[in-house]
Write a protein that holds these residues in place. Sequence first.
Motif, PDB file in Angstrom:
ATOM      1  N   GLN A  17       0.835  -1.202   0.000  1.00 41.14           N
ATOM      2  CA  GLN A  17       0.000   0.000   0.000  1.00 41.14           C
ATOM      3  C   GLN A  17       0.873   1.257   0.000  1.00 41.14           C
ATOM      4  O   GLN A  17       0.589   2.211  -0.723  1.00 41.14           O
ATOM      5  CB  GLN A  17      -0.953  -0.010   1.197  1.00 41.14           C
ATOM      6  CG  GLN A  17      -2.047  -1.047   1.049  1.00 41.14           C
ATOM      7  CD  GLN A  17      -2.842  -1.219   2.325  1.00 41.14           C
ATOM      8  OE1 GLN A  17      -2.298  -1.458   3.398  1.00 41.14           O
ATOM      9  NE2 GLN A  17      -4.153  -1.086   2.200  1.00 41.14           N
ATOM     10  N   PHE A  18       1.948   1.253   0.793  1.00 39.08           N
ATOM     11  CA  PHE A  18       2.852   2.399   0.784  1.00 39.08           C
ATOM     12  C   PHE A  18       3.544   2.531  -0.567  1.00 39.08           C
ATOM     13  O   PHE A  18       3.687   3.634  -1.095  1.00 39.08           O
ATOM     14  CB  PHE A  18       3.889   2.298   1.903  1.00 39.08           C
ATOM     15  CG  PHE A  18       3.420   2.876   3.212  1.00 39.08           C
ATOM     16  CD1 PHE A  18       3.071   4.213   3.313  1.00 39.08           C
ATOM     17  CD2 PHE A  18       3.344   2.092   4.344  1.00 39.08           C
ATOM     18  CE1 PHE A  18       2.641   4.757   4.519  1.00 39.08           C
ATOM     19  CE2 PHE A  18       2.921   2.619   5.555  1.00 39.08           C
ATOM     20  CZ  PHE A  18       2.565   3.965   5.638  1.00 39.08           C
ATOM     21  N   GLY A  22       1.136   4.032  -2.915  1.00 37.56           N
ATOM     22  CA  GLY A  22       0.983   5.453  -2.587  1.00 37.56           C
ATOM     23  C   GLY A  22       2.168   6.260  -3.075  1.00 37.56           C
ATOM     24  O   GLY A  22       2.010   7.374  -3.596  1.00 37.56           O
ATOM     25  N   THR A  59      -9.249   4.899  -3.521  1.00 36.06           N
ATOM     26  CA  THR A  59      -8.240   4.062  -2.876  1.00 36.06           C
ATOM     27  C   THR A  59      -6.847   4.593  -3.190  1.00 36.06           C
ATOM     28  O   THR A  59      -5.996   4.715  -2.298  1.00 36.06           O
ATOM     29  CB  THR A  59      -8.383   2.598  -3.330  1.00 36.06           C
ATOM     30  OG1 THR A  59      -9.692   2.134  -2.983  1.00 36.06           O
ATOM     31  CG2 THR A  59      -7.343   1.703  -2.694  1.00 36.06           C
ATOM     32  N   ASP A 110      -6.245   7.660  -1.173  1.00 29.75           N
ATOM     33  CA  ASP A 110      -5.919   7.325   0.218  1.00 29.75           C
ATOM     34  C   ASP A 110      -4.462   6.887   0.355  1.00 29.75           C
ATOM     35  O   ASP A 110      -3.759   7.316   1.275  1.00 29.75           O
ATOM     36  CB  ASP A 110      -6.824   6.208   0.746  1.00 29.75           C
ATOM     37  CG  ASP A 110      -8.219   6.674   1.098  1.00 29.75           C
ATOM     38  OD1 ASP A 110      -8.447   7.898   1.206  1.00 29.75           O
ATOM     39  OD2 ASP A 110      -9.097   5.803   1.261  1.00 29.75           O
ATOM     40  N   TRP A 111      -4.019   6.006  -0.553  1.00 27.55           N
ATOM     41  CA  TRP A 111      -2.626   5.553  -0.521  1.00 27.55           C
ATOM     42  C   TRP A 111      -1.682   6.745  -0.677  1.00 27.55           C
ATOM     43  O   TRP A 111      -0.691   6.870   0.036  1.00 27.55           O
ATOM     44  CB  TRP A 111      -2.358   4.552  -1.637  1.00 27.55           C
ATOM     45  CG  TRP A 111      -3.035   3.234  -1.521  1.00 27.55           C
ATOM     46  CD1 TRP A 111      -3.481   2.601  -0.385  1.00 27.55           C
ATOM     47  CD2 TRP A 111      -3.341   2.350  -2.601  1.00 27.55           C
ATOM     48  NE1 TRP A 111      -4.042   1.393  -0.692  1.00 27.55           N
ATOM     49  CE2 TRP A 111      -3.965   1.214  -2.055  1.00 27.55           C
ATOM     50  CE3 TRP A 111      -3.154   2.409  -3.980  1.00 27.55           C
ATOM     51  CZ2 TRP A 111      -4.394   0.137  -2.828  1.00 27.55           C
ATOM     52  CZ3 TRP A 111      -3.570   1.345  -4.752  1.00 27.55           C
ATOM     53  CH2 TRP A 111      -4.186   0.224  -4.179  1.00 27.55           C
ATOM     54  N   ARG A 112      -1.993   7.607  -1.634  1.00 28.45           N
ATOM     55  CA  ARG A 112      -1.153   8.770  -1.932  1.00 28.45           C
ATOM     56  C   ARG A 112      -1.081   9.701  -0.734  1.00 28.45           C
ATOM     57  O   ARG A 112      -0.001  10.154  -0.334  1.00 28.45           O
ATOM     58  CB  ARG A 112      -1.729   9.486  -3.155  1.00 28.45           C
ATOM     59  CG  ARG A 112      -1.051  10.778  -3.549  1.00 28.45           C
ATOM     60  CD  ARG A 112      -1.707  11.295  -4.846  1.00 28.45           C
ATOM     61  NE  ARG A 112      -1.318  12.624  -5.200  1.00 28.45           N
ATOM     62  CZ  ARG A 112      -2.078  13.711  -5.052  1.00 28.45           C
ATOM     63  NH1 ARG A 112      -3.310  13.603  -4.539  1.00 28.45           N
ATOM     64  NH2 ARG A 112      -1.638  14.878  -5.425  1.00 28.45           N
ATOM     65  N   THR A 163      -1.694   9.065   2.443  1.00 27.53           N
ATOM     66  CA  THR A 163      -1.012   8.434   3.571  1.00 27.53           C
ATOM     67  C   THR A 163       0.491   8.383   3.338  1.00 27.53           C
ATOM     68  O   THR A 163       1.278   8.681   4.240  1.00 27.53           O
ATOM     69  CB  THR A 163      -1.579   7.022   3.826  1.00 27.53           C
ATOM     70  OG1 THR A 163      -2.999   7.133   4.050  1.00 27.53           O
ATOM     71  CG2 THR A 163      -0.931   6.363   5.028  1.00 27.53           C
ATOM     72  N   SER A 164       0.897   8.027   2.129  1.00 28.15           N
ATOM     73  CA  SER A 164       2.328   7.991   1.809  1.00 28.15           C
ATOM     74  C   SER A 164       2.949   9.375   1.923  1.00 28.15           C
ATOM     75  O   SER A 164       4.090   9.513   2.370  1.00 28.15           O
ATOM     76  CB  SER A 164       2.548   7.437   0.402  1.00 28.15           C
ATOM     77  OG  SER A 164       2.259   6.066   0.366  1.00 28.15           O
ATOM     78  N   PHE A 192      -0.841  -0.236   7.749  1.00 32.24           N
ATOM     79  CA  PHE A 192      -1.104   0.906   6.886  1.00 32.24           C
ATOM     80  C   PHE A 192      -2.344   1.639   7.371  1.00 32.24           C
ATOM     81  O   PHE A 192      -2.400   2.868   7.362  1.00 32.24           O
ATOM     82  CB  PHE A 192      -1.285   0.444   5.435  1.00 32.24           C
ATOM     83  CG  PHE A 192      -1.481   1.580   4.473  1.00 32.24           C
ATOM     84  CD1 PHE A 192      -0.398   2.239   3.927  1.00 32.24           C
ATOM     85  CD2 PHE A 192      -2.758   1.986   4.108  1.00 32.24           C
ATOM     86  CE1 PHE A 192      -0.571   3.295   3.040  1.00 32.24           C
ATOM     87  CE2 PHE A 192      -2.940   3.033   3.223  1.00 32.24           C
ATOM     88  CZ  PHE A 192      -1.844   3.698   2.694  1.00 32.24           C
ATOM     89  N   ARG A 240      -2.778   5.453   8.132  1.00 34.12           N
ATOM     90  CA  ARG A 240      -3.784   6.266   7.448  1.00 34.12           C
ATOM     91  C   ARG A 240      -4.617   7.063   8.454  1.00 34.12           C
ATOM     92  O   ARG A 240      -4.882   8.242   8.261  1.00 34.12           O
ATOM     93  CB  ARG A 240      -4.696   5.392   6.578  1.00 34.12           C
ATOM     94  CG  ARG A 240      -5.689   6.227   5.745  1.00 34.12           C
ATOM     95  CD  ARG A 240      -6.614   5.374   4.911  1.00 34.12           C
ATOM     96  NE  ARG A 240      -7.526   4.665   5.774  1.00 34.12           N
ATOM     97  CZ  ARG A 240      -7.770   3.347   5.721  1.00 34.12           C
ATOM     98  NH1 ARG A 240      -7.193   2.595   4.817  1.00 34.12           N
ATOM     99  NH2 ARG A 240      -8.596   2.779   6.552  1.00 34.12           N
TER     100      ARG A 240
END
Length: 114
Positions: free
Chosen positions: A34-35, A38, A81, A84-86, A88-89, A103, A107
């Motif tokens: 996920q990271f 992102g 989605t 969200d990944w972007r 959070t990263s 993750f 988040r």
Amino acid sequence: MTDVADRIGNVTRQRYEQLVTQAKELIAQIARSQFALGDMALEIEPMRAVGGSMPNGTDDLFTVTESLQMFADDIGVERRTVEDWRYTSNRWPEKRRKDGVSFTVHRILASVVS
């Protein structure tokens, strides 16, 4: 005969422990994935101030939403989605990410870290 206390569900306690170990590694892989996704989305569209560079797009540039939608479509996930990944990263650069913390926790905390 195996004692009932030596079993968890349909497996032996030893097999259960093996499965738990494997599951924890898979969970860690999910967080790393996920990271990584992102980070890819950030590379495609770095975070900018609202109304930043080319917010409405031009004939030869995509808007942020269009770029992220294309990426999401091409990898088979919802744009939200990817967003969200972007996000959070961006909020948790690689050097600040905590191994062993999901993750999802990153988040959730992304909205409160500064």
